[in-house]
Design a protein around this motif. Structure first.
Motif, PDB file in Angstrom:
ATOM      1  N   LYS A 464      66.556  28.686 -64.914  1.00 37.86           N
ATOM      2  CA  LYS A 464      65.575  28.487 -65.986  1.00 37.86           C
ATOM      3  C   LYS A 464      64.383  29.432 -65.806  1.00 37.86           C
ATOM      4  N   LEU A 465      63.970  29.639 -64.543  1.00 36.54           N
ATOM      5  CA  LEU A 465      62.841  30.534 -64.275  1.00 36.54           C
ATOM      6  C   LEU A 465      63.217  32.002 -64.467  1.00 36.54           C
ATOM      7  N   ASN A 466      64.527  32.280 -64.356  1.00 34.54           N
ATOM      8  CA  ASN A 466      65.044  33.644 -64.558  1.00 34.54           C
ATOM      9  C   ASN A 466      64.396  34.645 -63.602  1.00 34.54           C
ATOM     10  N   LEU A 467      64.353  34.279 -62.326  1.00 33.95           N
ATOM     11  CA  LEU A 467      63.756  35.146 -61.312  1.00 33.95           C
ATOM     12  C   LEU A 467      64.783  36.163 -60.830  1.00 33.95           C
ATOM     13  N   ASP A 468      64.403  37.407 -60.808  1.00 33.38           N
ATOM     14  CA  ASP A 468      65.289  38.494 -60.401  1.00 33.38           C
ATOM     15  C   ASP A 468      65.115  38.755 -58.901  1.00 33.38           C
ATOM     16  N   PHE A 469      65.913  38.052 -58.090  1.00 37.49           N
ATOM     17  CA  PHE A 469      65.787  38.221 -56.636  1.00 37.49           C
ATOM     18  C   PHE A 469      67.120  38.621 -56.024  1.00 37.49           C
ATOM     19  N   ASP A 470      67.048  39.310 -54.918  1.00 38.60           N
ATOM     20  CA  ASP A 470      68.234  39.660 -54.126  1.00 38.60           C
ATOM     21  C   ASP A 470      68.227  38.911 -52.793  1.00 38.60           C
ATOM     22  N   ARG A 471      67.135  39.019 -52.036  1.00 45.60           N
ATOM     23  CA  ARG A 471      67.042  38.403 -50.704  1.00 45.60           C
ATOM     24  C   ARG A 471      66.641  36.943 -50.837  1.00 45.60           C
ATOM     25  N   TYR A 472      67.329  36.083 -50.100  1.00 45.23           N
ATOM     26  CA  TYR A 472      67.113  34.634 -50.114  1.00 45.23           C
ATOM     27  C   TYR A 472      66.660  34.232 -48.711  1.00 45.23           C
ATOM     28  N   ILE A 473      65.352  34.023 -48.521  1.00 44.77           N
ATOM     29  CA  ILE A 473      64.795  33.795 -47.178  1.00 44.77           C
ATOM     30  C   ILE A 473      64.404  32.331 -47.031  1.00 44.77           C
ATOM     31  N   ASN A 474      64.917  31.726 -45.989  1.00 46.39           N
ATOM     32  CA  ASN A 474      64.673  30.314 -45.699  1.00 46.39           C
ATOM     33  C   ASN A 474      63.691  30.189 -44.540  1.00 46.39           C
ATOM     34  N   VAL A 475      62.802  29.210 -44.610  1.00 49.20           N
ATOM     35  CA  VAL A 475      61.933  28.905 -43.468  1.00 49.20           C
ATOM     36  C   VAL A 475      62.793  28.641 -42.235  1.00 49.20           C
ATOM     37  N   HIS A 476      63.864  27.876 -42.417  1.00 44.35           N
ATOM     38  CA  HIS A 476      64.810  27.618 -41.325  1.00 44.35           C
ATOM     39  C   HIS A 476      65.734  28.833 -41.212  1.00 44.35           C
ATOM     40  N   ALA A 477      65.489  29.645 -40.199  1.00 40.23           N
ATOM     41  CA  ALA A 477      66.157  30.945 -40.114  1.00 40.23           C
ATOM     42  C   ALA A 477      67.670  30.814 -39.991  1.00 40.23           C
ATOM     43  N   PRO A 478      68.441  31.446 -40.900  1.00 41.06           N
ATOM     44  CA  PRO A 478      69.900  31.465 -40.759  1.00 41.06           C
ATOM     45  C   PRO A 478      70.309  32.511 -39.727  1.00 41.06           C
ATOM     46  N   ALA A 479      71.563  32.467 -39.332  1.00 44.84           N
ATOM     47  CA  ALA A 479      72.058  33.404 -38.312  1.00 44.84           C
ATOM     48  C   ALA A 479      72.053  34.839 -38.817  1.00 44.84           C
ATOM     49  N   VAL A 480      72.303  35.014 -40.125  1.00 38.36           N
ATOM     50  CA  VAL A 480      72.317  36.360 -40.722  1.00 38.36           C
ATOM     51  C   VAL A 480      71.533  36.315 -42.027  1.00 38.36           C
ATOM     52  N   PRO A 481      71.028  37.460 -42.481  1.00 37.11           N
ATOM     53  CA  PRO A 481      70.292  37.488 -43.745  1.00 37.11           C
ATOM     54  C   PRO A 481      71.145  36.951 -44.894  1.00 37.11           C
ATOM     55  N   GLN A 482      70.497  36.279 -45.845  1.00 32.04           N
ATOM     56  CA  GLN A 482      71.208  35.699 -46.980  1.00 32.04           C
ATOM     57  C   GLN A 482      70.700  36.274 -48.288  1.00 32.04           C
ATOM     58  N   THR A 483      71.555  36.176 -49.313  1.00 33.78           N
ATOM     59  CA  THR A 483      71.253  36.793 -50.605  1.00 33.78           C
ATOM     60  C   THR A 483      71.437  35.800 -51.746  1.00 33.78           C
ATOM     61  N   LYS A 484      71.053  36.228 -52.928  1.00 36.61           N
ATOM     62  CA  LYS A 484      71.288  35.420 -54.124  1.00 36.61           C
ATOM     63  C   LYS A 484      72.780  35.171 -54.304  1.00 36.61           C
ATOM     64  N   ALA A 485      73.591  36.171 -53.994  1.00 37.27           N
ATOM     65  CA  ALA A 485      75.043  36.001 -54.124  1.00 37.27           C
ATOM     66  C   ALA A 485      75.539  34.877 -53.224  1.00 37.27           C
ATOM     67  N   ASP A 486      74.960  34.749 -52.013  1.00 36.91           N
ATOM     68  CA  ASP A 486      75.348  33.661 -51.096  1.00 36.91           C
ATOM     69  C   ASP A 486      74.973  32.299 -51.682  1.00 36.91           C
ATOM     70  N   LEU A 487      73.794  32.213 -52.284  1.00 39.21           N
ATOM     71  CA  LEU A 487      73.354  30.962 -52.908  1.00 39.21           C
ATOM     72  C   LEU A 487      74.282  30.613 -54.067  1.00 39.21           C
ATOM     73  N   TRP A 488      74.535  31.569 -54.936  1.00 39.47           N
ATOM     74  CA  TRP A 488      75.400  31.309 -56.087  1.00 39.47           C
ATOM     75  C   TRP A 488      76.814  30.893 -55.650  1.00 39.47           C
ATOM     76  N   LYS A 489      77.313  31.530 -54.619  1.00 40.73           N
ATOM     77  CA  LYS A 489      78.638  31.187 -54.114  1.00 40.73           C
ATOM     78  C   LYS A 489      78.674  29.763 -53.559  1.00 40.73           C
ATOM     79  N   ALA A 490      77.579  29.362 -52.893  1.00 47.71           N
ATOM     80  CA  ALA A 490      77.526  28.019 -52.295  1.00 47.71           C
ATOM     81  C   ALA A 490      77.651  26.931 -53.333  1.00 47.71           C
ATOM     82  N   VAL A 491      77.204  27.189 -54.575  1.00 45.39           N
ATOM     83  CA  VAL A 491      77.284  26.183 -55.613  1.00 45.39           C
ATOM     84  C   VAL A 491      78.404  26.461 -56.604  1.00 45.39           C
ATOM     85  N   GLY A 492      79.293  27.399 -56.245  1.00 49.24           N
ATOM     86  CA  GLY A 492      80.480  27.644 -57.060  1.00 49.24           C
ATOM     87  C   GLY A 492      80.257  28.502 -58.266  1.00 49.24           C
ATOM     88  N   LYS A 493      79.265  29.388 -58.210  1.00 53.62           N
ATOM     89  CA  LYS A 493      79.022  30.285 -59.356  1.00 53.62           C
ATOM     90  C   LYS A 493      79.529  31.686 -59.082  1.00 53.62           C
TER      91      LYS A 493
END
Length: 493
Positions: A464-493
Motif C-alpha cells: 500500500k505504501l509502494n516503497l521502492d526498496f531493495d535491501r531489507y535490514i532487520n534489527v535482529h541481524a540475519p546470517a546473510v544480507p536480505q532483500t525485498k525478493a527474500d521477503l516476497w518469497k517468504a510470503v509466497g509472492k
C-alpha cells in the motif's frame, strides 16, 4: 542549662523512636490477627498476566491494543504462601503465543515462585518482592525488620502505613522501601515498593487487595490487582481460600528444572558476557549499519548536515554506548540528535536511557508516546546507569502514520505499520536514496519454514505504501544480507 536541654531533647527523641516502634508492633500484631494469623494460606480462582512492555496471548483479541492490553488469561489459578519456609508458588493453565507475532495459540502453564533462598531479604529484591507484597508476606517482613508507622490519606481513605526495608540495597546503594496500607479494621488493602528498572526508572510496584471476605474461616481478598509503573501487570479473581492447608506441598507441584526448560538464570559465578566489538558496513555516503556479528541487534546511523540520526538503540545500555562511540568515530563533530525506536518491547528499548543521556530525542510511534514520557522521566535513584549519573529529561517526538526527516542532503521516512499482531506501536524506516527498508522483529523464516503472521501482515502494508526498496535490514541481524525478493518469497509472492 544548655547541656540539660540537649539531654532532655535526646531522651525525648529516643522515647519517640521507642513509641513508634511499639506502635508499629501493635499495628502489625493486630493486622495479623485480623487476617487470622495463618502460618500458610492458599487461594484459587482465575488470573491475568502480561510480559512487561508486551501483550499476552489472548484467544479473543490477537493484536495489541495498547501497553499491556490485552493481558494473558490464566485459568485454574492456585497460589500457596508458606510463611514458615518462607516461600510462595502459583500456577495455572494459560496460552502461549508463537514467536514474532504468530497468532497461533498453544496450551501452556503459568508458574512463578519465590524459593526460601530467594525470600532471604539480603538477596536481590526483584526475586523476593512477590512474596513480600502479599498481605501475609508483608506483615511477616514488617514484624522482623524494624518497621515504622505513620498515618496517610490515599484515594479518600485514611490508612495506617507500616514501612520497612529489606537488607539488600539497590544498585545505587539506596535502601529499598516497602509500605503496607492498613485500614481501620486491621486489613492490609495496599502494598507498594519500588524497583530499579531499565526503562521505568524507580518503577512503582503497587498491589491492591479489595473485597476482603471470610472464605469459610480465612480472610482473603476477592480481587487482587498489581500494577508496575502505573501499567496493568497481574490480576486475580479469588473464588476460594484456605488457611494452613495440610496438603500445602502438593497444591502447586514443583516445576520442571530450568535447565530442562531451556531457560533460567545464569549459574552463579558464570562468566560475564564478552565486551562488544562493533563493526560497520557502509551503505552509502554518511550511512552505516552497526553490528556486533552473530546475535547482534543492529542499528543504522544516518548523517545529516548538522546532526546524526540513529535508527534503533535496542537490547541494552552496553550496546547503546558502544554504538554511540562508533557513531562518533565514523561521523565526528556532529551530535546524535535523534534515535528512532521501532517498537516498545523491552529488547528494543534497553539502549534508550543512554541515548537520552546523550541528548537524543526519541522518535517513536504515537501509541508509545505516553509510555515513554512516563517511563523515561521517572526518577532513577535506585539505578547506577548512564542516565542516573547524567539525568536529563527525555524528549519524545511522536509519529502518527508518517513523518519525513530531511535537510536537503539526506532524507529518512518513518511509517507506522498497522495492523500487525506484534505491537500497535511499530514503525519502519525507509531510506529512498539507497533503497533500504529498516525494521525490527519482522524476521524472515528459516529455509523451508512458513512466514509467521507478523511478517504476513507487513507485506500488504508495504504494498500500500509502494516503497521502492531493495535491501531489507532487520534489527535482529540475519546470517546473510536480505532483500525485498527474500521477503516476497517468504510470503509466497
Amino acid at each position: 542549662m544548655l547541656k540539660k536541654l540537649v539531654f532532655v531533647a535526646v531522651c525525648l527523641a529516643y522515647s519517640c523512636v521507642s513509641a513508634t516502634a511499639q506502635d508499629a508492633r501493635t499495628v502489625i500484631a493486630n493486622a495479623q490477627k485480623a487476617l487470622g494469623d495463618p502460618k500458610s494460606i492458599t487461594y484459587s480462582g482465575s488470573a491475568k498476566d502480561v510480559s512487561f512492555q508486551q501483550c499476552g496471548a489472548n484467544a479473543v483479541v490477537f493484536a495489541c491494543q495498547g501497553t499491556h492490553d490485552p493481558m494473558r488469561p490464566i485459568s485454574n489459578y492456585v497460589r500457596v504462601i508458606d510463611l514458615a519456609a518462607p516461600a510462595s508458588r502459583h500456577t495455572g493453565t494459560t496460552n502461549n503465543i508463537g514467536p514474532g507475532g504468530s497468532t497461533t495459540l498453544t496450551p501452556g502453564t503459568f508458574f512463578q515462585q519465590v524459593t526460601p533462598q530467594q525470600a532471604d531479604i539480603s538477596q536481590p529484591w526483584a526475586s523476593s518482592l512477590e512474596l513480600y507484597i502479599t498481605p501475609w508476606g508483608f506483615l511477616k517482613g514488617a514484624a522482623e525488620n524494624n518497621a515504622t508507622v505513620a498515618r496517610r490519606r490515599v484515594d479518600g481513605k485514611n490508612y495506617t502505613v507500616v514501612a520497612w526495608s529489606p537488607k539488600v540495597t539497590a544498585a545505587s546503594g539506596k535502601t529499598y522501601v516497602v509500605n503496607g496500607y492498613v485500614n481501620d479494621r486491621g486489613i492490609v488493602e495496599r502494598v507498594e515498593t519500588w524497583l530499579g528498572e531499565t526503562i521505568m526508572g524507580d518503577m512503582h510496584i503497587l498491589a491492591t487487595y479489595s473485597s476482603w471476605k471470610d472464605f469459610g474461616g480465612v480472610m482473603a481478598p476477592s480481587t487482587i490487582v498489581q500494577t508496575r509503573g502505573g501499567w496493568p501487570f497481574f490480576e486475580v479473581v479469588v473464588t476460594a481460600a484456605k488457611a494452613n492447608p495440610a496438603d500445602l506441598a502438593s497444591l502447586v507441584p514443583a516445576p520442571v528444572p530450568a535447565a530442562a526448560r531451556g531457560g533460567g538464570a545464569p549459574a552463579a559465578g558464570a562468566a560475564a558476557p564478552p565486551a562488544l566489538t562493533v563493526s560497520s558496513e557502509k551503505l552509502g555516503e554518511g550511512l552505516y549499519r552497526l553490528t556486533t556479528g552473530a546475535g547482534s541487534y543492529d542499528s543504522l546511523i544516518v548523517e545529516f548536515r548538522d546532526f546524526v540520526m540513529m535508527l534503533e538503540a535496542g537490547q541494552a545500555e552496553a550496546r547503546a554506548l558502544a554504538y554511540i562511540a562508533e557513531a562518533k568515530k565514523l561521523i565526528p563533530n556532529k551530535p546524535i540528535r535523534y534515535v528512532m525506536n521501532t517498537h516498545p518491547h523491552a529488547d528494543h528499548t534497553g539502549g534508550l536511557p543512554a541515548m537520552v543521556a546523550e541528548g537524543a530525542t526519541i522518535i517513536t510511534q504515537k501509541n508509545n508516546e505516553q509510555f515513554f514520557e512516563r517511563a523515561l522521566n521517572t526518577p532513577r535513584t535506585l539505578l547506577n546507569d548512564t542516565l542516573a549519573k547524567n539525568p536529563k529529561k527525555a524528549r519524545i517526538e511522536a509519529v502518527s502514520e508518517k513523518k519525513v526527516y530531511s535537510d536537503g542532503t539526506r532524507t529518512v521516512e518513518m511509517y507506522h505499520v498497522s495492523p500487525v499482531p506484534h505491537s500497535n506501536g511499530l514503525m519502519v524506516a525507509y531510506i529512498g536514496k539507497e533503497k533500504i527498508l529498516f525494521q525490527g522483529d519482522f524476521s524472515l523464516p528459516a529455509a523451508g519454514q512458513a512466514a509467521n503472521d507478523h511478517v504476513k501482515a507487513l507485506v500488504p502494508v508495504l504494498e500500500k505504501l509502494n516503497l521502492d526498496f531493495d535491501r531489507y535490514i532487520n534489527v535482529h541481524a540475519p546470517a546473510v544480507p536480505q532483500t525485498k525478493a527474500d521477503l516476497w518469497k517468504a510470503v509466497g509472492k
